[in-house]
Design a protein around this motif. Structure first.
Motif, PDB file in Angstrom:
ATOM      1  N   GLN A  39       0.888  -1.611  -0.172  1.00  0.00           N
ATOM      2  CA  GLN A  39      -0.386  -0.372  -0.174  1.00  0.00           C
ATOM      3  C   GLN A  39       0.979   1.212   0.140  1.00  0.00           C
ATOM      4  OE1 GLN A  39      -3.159   0.178   3.457  1.00  0.00           O
ATOM      5  NE2 GLN A  39      -4.352   1.611   1.928  1.00  0.00           N
ATOM      6  N   LYS A  43      -2.881   5.350  -1.892  1.00  0.00           N
ATOM      7  CA  LYS A  43      -3.705   4.514  -2.628  1.00  0.00           C
ATOM      8  C   LYS A  43      -3.968   3.642  -1.917  1.00  0.00           C
ATOM      9  CE  LYS A  43      -0.069   5.496  -5.992  1.00  0.00           C
ATOM     10  NZ  LYS A  43       0.436   4.644  -7.639  1.00  0.00           N
ATOM     11  N   GLU A  44      -5.393   2.394  -2.228  1.00  0.00           N
ATOM     12  CA  GLU A  44      -5.591   1.649  -1.986  1.00  0.00           C
ATOM     13  C   GLU A  44      -4.494   0.257  -2.126  1.00  0.00           C
ATOM     14  OE1 GLU A  44     -10.208   2.146  -3.614  1.00  0.00           O
ATOM     15  OE2 GLU A  44      -9.064   0.092  -4.308  1.00  0.00           O
ATOM     16  N   ARG A  45      -4.893  -0.615  -0.644  1.00  0.00           N
ATOM     17  CA  ARG A  45      -3.827  -1.516  -0.985  1.00  0.00           C
ATOM     18  C   ARG A  45      -3.564  -2.616  -2.388  1.00  0.00           C
ATOM     19  NH1 ARG A  45      -5.301  -4.672   3.901  1.00  0.00           N
ATOM     20  NH2 ARG A  45      -6.656  -5.819   2.749  1.00  0.00           N
ATOM     21  N   GLU A  46      -3.059  -3.432  -2.805  1.00  0.00           N
ATOM     22  CA  GLU A  46      -3.330  -3.907  -4.255  1.00  0.00           C
ATOM     23  C   GLU A  46      -2.599  -5.017  -3.691  1.00  0.00           C
ATOM     24  OE1 GLU A  46      -0.744  -2.271  -7.459  1.00  0.00           O
ATOM     25  OE2 GLU A  46       0.643  -1.333  -6.397  1.00  0.00           O
TER      26      GLU A  46
END
Length: 121
Positions: A39, A43-46
């Motif tokens: 993360q 930003k969003e966790r990926e």
């Protein structure tokens, strides 16, 4: 009780390498779906990479060819070897585990505390 402990993060220059480790307690790594996530700030966790009990591996397209996920069944650990690092790889990296052997519908209920990776240009 399941516990995951990451280590190996740090700061490197673009093009450098790091190896992240995740020690697992309370379950057997080889029987679970396990993976690495990251993360970045704002930003969003990926998902970065996963490996299931049959050692079927998947990678995010952004890291394919540069990162390698592996598992040490004897030591009950998993690793993420990161090569050719880029500034956009900067973020908090987490290892996670799902008790099901397949990663197909994993919900990753167990998470480590995270380790920071910073790549400078």
């Amino acid at each position: 009780q399941v516990q995951l402990v990451e280590s190996g993060g740090g700061s490197v220059q673009s093009g450098g390498s790091l190896r992240l480790s995740c020690a697992a307690y309370g379950y057997t790594v080889s029987t679970y779906c396990v993976g690495w996530f990251r993360q970045a700030p704002g930003k969003e966790r990926e998902g970065v990479a996963t490996v299931n009990s049959l050692t079927v591996i998947t990678y995010a397209s952004s890291v394919k060819g540069r990162f390698t996920i592996s598992r040490d069944n004897a030591g009950n650990k998993m690793y993420l070897q990161m090569n050719s690092l880029k500034p956009e790889d900067t973020g908090m990296y987490y290892c996670a585990a799902d008790p099901r052997p397949s990663c197909l519908h994993a919900d990753f209920r167990y998470w480590g505390q995270g380790t920071q990776v910073t790549v400078s240009s």
